[in-house]
Design an enzyme around this catalytic site. Sequence first.
Site, PDB file in Angstrom:
ATOM      1  CG  HIS A 171      31.451 -10.759  39.544  1.00 38.27           C
ATOM      2  ND1 HIS A 171      30.833 -10.364  39.803  1.00 38.27           N
ATOM      3  CD2 HIS A 171      31.309 -11.763  41.206  1.00 38.27           C
ATOM      4  CE1 HIS A 171      29.981 -10.360  41.159  1.00 38.27           C
ATOM      5  NE2 HIS A 171      30.696 -11.020  42.063  1.00 38.27           N
ATOM      6  CE  LYS A 188      28.586 -13.783  39.069  1.00 40.65           C
ATOM      7  NZ  LYS A 188      28.127 -14.758  39.974  1.00 40.65           N
TER       8      LYS A 188
END
Length: 238
Positions: A135, A139
Amino acid sequence: MKIALIGYGKMGKTIEQIALDRGHEIVLKIDISNQADLTVENLKKADVAIEFTIPKSAVANYKLCFEAGTPVVSGTTGWLEHKEEVEQLMKAKNGTFFYASNFSLGVNLFFALNKKLAKLMAGREGYDVSMVEVHHTQKLDAPSGTAISLAEDLFENYPAKTSWTLEAPKSAEQMHIEAIREGQVPGIHRIKYESEVDHILIEHDAKSRHGFALGAVLAAEYSHDKKGMLNMNDLLNL
């Protein structure tokens, strides 16, 4: 349909555009600059709230929605240790709570594929299973909520694994999840069964936030006139 957006970052802005394109109205937008506007009175103006914030504020946001009698759709992850409390509060207020660790329609089909493959691999000798999730650097939680959901579904169907770890596994029952944070990656999840002679790999690679945002709006359309705990299996009839 009148929508309240709780969380107006990149995801919230994408949800807004899709909601407007589908003929809905945004009646409340909450971000870090106007959190005082997140009140029961303001939430009552909405037919449904869509919540994408951070774990430490999510549960309080849900409570306000239940108090207002406003169905809430949430994609915030990292708060699930409070799941039982949230469900009890929702039931006490006869509320509506639609939660998904991932709103992408493709990811939820990937969930079903993961369960099917785990059933097929259960009891097969010589294979070990692991997961990688990638990600963007913004995040906050690791592993991702999607990775945890995939792991839990795998454990239910593949008895050789019972828990996950971000570190080197200390027992054969632990599954390793590698959580990588780099660039602006919307989300990649890979599950690999490996033996000495081959490996079997399934992967979902999100191209943008659009798929997640569209799923959230579809969830709002689905849940605004319903009661109870809802999820993507209900929406997709899986």
